[in-house]
Design an enzyme around this catalytic site. Structure first.
Site, PDB file in Angstrom:
ATOM      1  N   ASP A   1       0.817  -1.231   0.000  1.00 30.87           N
ATOM      2  CA  ASP A   1       0.000   0.000   0.000  1.00 30.87           C
ATOM      3  C   ASP A   1       0.844   1.271   0.000  1.00 30.87           C
ATOM      4  O   ASP A   1       0.336   2.347  -0.290  1.00 30.87           O
ATOM      5  CB  ASP A   1      -0.903   0.043   1.240  1.00 30.87           C
ATOM      6  CG  ASP A   1      -1.840  -1.150   1.316  1.00 30.87           C
ATOM      7  OD1 ASP A   1      -2.028  -1.818   0.292  1.00 30.87           O
ATOM      8  OD2 ASP A   1      -2.360  -1.419   2.422  1.00 30.87           O
TER       9      ASP A   1
ATOM     10  N   GLU B   1      -9.674   0.499  -3.332  1.00 27.18           N
ATOM     11  CA  GLU B   1     -10.658  -0.244  -2.531  1.00 27.18           C
ATOM     12  C   GLU B   1     -11.242   0.568  -1.366  1.00 27.18           C
ATOM     13  O   GLU B   1     -12.333   0.285  -0.895  1.00 27.18           O
ATOM     14  CB  GLU B   1     -10.038  -1.540  -1.995  1.00 27.18           C
ATOM     15  CG  GLU B   1      -8.870  -1.295  -1.041  1.00 27.18           C
ATOM     16  CD  GLU B   1      -8.230  -2.571  -0.519  1.00 27.18           C
ATOM     17  OE1 GLU B   1      -8.600  -3.671  -0.928  1.00 27.18           O
ATOM     18  OE2 GLU B   1      -7.309  -2.436   0.324  1.00 27.18           O
TER      19      GLU B   1
END
Ligand code: F6P
Length: 358
Positions: free
Chosen positions: A139, A234
């Protein structure tokens, strides 16, 4: 000197390269290395502790995953224990972990993990354990380091998927919505979307409106470009909503995901264009690390051993280009890194015609 290495949290391409870098650097100093399996769980009698030798790490630098296995459910301070009725209670097993480490003769621990594992590492340091951290996450949301290893591979995987979606989207005059990982950070969406030439990129850091997304798609349509590729992170939420959450196991962070399907339906309803959605999911975490990630990971492994040699307890290694430096874990954890909406990559994206739905 006898040190131990563990990998915790979600896996990321490059973990094996860090292990190899650290083990070979430690052996080079004449040290002994133990591998703790499945994160901190390996020090709680839940899994094995293995010796890591030159032979163990031979030929692993290019492999995805982690030879030490990993888990995102092994917080020793809040350990989930299943009760007879199927419910879970959380117990503090950190004293047991400390004493197991002492009994194994571990003088220092190199822990490779994301913000969760690093926060646990800091609490262990406060209890007297000698720990050095290595930041890991696809991430890229750990502060204090320009980038974490695994990110480049995830971006490459997502970019290749976007490339492939272009051709099928164009053949069918469809809108393809692809959901990529990142939790609350939009780095994977931004970097893969720009490099894959997406038409719309939605990230949690930039407020968006469905009307603007549809306007952009219909503007393309009016210009004869009947297809569109939308990349959505997401963690993106519809205005005023909580976001799409999934079930998680006891002791795990809340799962996020599912926005692509909702977005795809909303675009189809509003534009009348045929839409399809795709969740790229764990493909982004798997496979061989890119050359960039292998190099960064190997450097992190070597630098972590150097930090141990210099007694930099409570520090993690960080890329502060062009150097790898030790920084305090507490400093890195003060804030989570997020996409800066005024960053040059966002501005470049806008200049080449990408919409952020704002
Ligand atoms: O933090 C890394 C990450 O891959 C996130 O991008 C994602 O939301 C999460 O882990 C998925 O975790 P799990 O493998 O537990 O579903």
């Amino acid at each position: 000197m006898r040190i131990a290495i563990s990998t915790g949290g979600g896996d990321a391409p490059g973990l094996n390269a860090v292990i190899r870098g650290a083990v070979l650097s430690a052996i080079d100093r004449g040290w002994h290395v133990l591998g703790i399996k499945r994160g901190y769980m390996g020090l709680l009698g839940e899994d094995e502790v293995i010796p890591l030798t030159r032979d163990t790490v031979r030929g692993i630098g290019h492999l995805g995953g982690t030879i030490l296995r990993t888990t995102n459910r092994g917080n020793p301070f809040e350990y989930p224990v299943r009760q007879a009725d199927g419910s879970f209670v959380h117990v503090d097993r950190s004293d047991e972990l400390m004493s197991n480490a002492r009994n194994l003769g571990i003088e220092a621990l190199i822990t490779i993990g994301g913000d969760g594992s690093l926060a646990i590492a800091q609490r262990l340091v406060e209890k007297g354990m000698r720990v050095v951290g290595v930041p890991k996450t696809i991430d890229n949301d750990v502060s204090g380091t320009v980038v974490t290893f695994g990110f480049d591979t995830a971006v490459t995987t997502a970019m290749e998927a976007i490339d492939k979606l272009h051709t099928t989207a164009e053949s069918h005059d469809r809108v393809m919505v692809i959901e990529v990982m990142g939790r609350d950070a939009g780095f994977i969406a931004l970097h893969s979307g720009v490099s894959g030439a997406a038409h719309v990129i939605l990230i949690p850091e930039i407020a968006w409106q469905i009307e603007k997304v549809c306007e952009h798609i219909m503007m393309r349509d009016a210009m004869g470009k009947k297809f569109a590729v939308v990349v959505v992170s997401e963690g993106v939420k519809f205005q005023g909503e909580q976001g799409v959450m999934g079930e998680s196991m006891p002791g795990q962070a809340v799962r996020v995901g599912g926005i692509a399907e909702r977005l795809s339906k909303a675009i189809q309803e509003r534009t009348g264009k045929e839409c399809r959605s795709l969740v790229l999911g764990h493909l982004q975490r798997g496979g061989m690390p890119t050359g960039y990630d292998r190099l960064l990971a190997t450097r992190f492994g070597g630098a972590a051993v150097e930090a141990v040699a210099n007694a930099k307890w409570g520090h993690m290694v960080a890329l502060q280009t062009p150097h790898i430096v030790p920084i305090l874990i507490t400093d890195a954890l003060k804030s989570q890194k997020r996409v800066d909406p005024t960053h040059d990559i966002v501005r470049t994206a806008r200049r080449v015609g990408i919409s952020f739905g704002d």
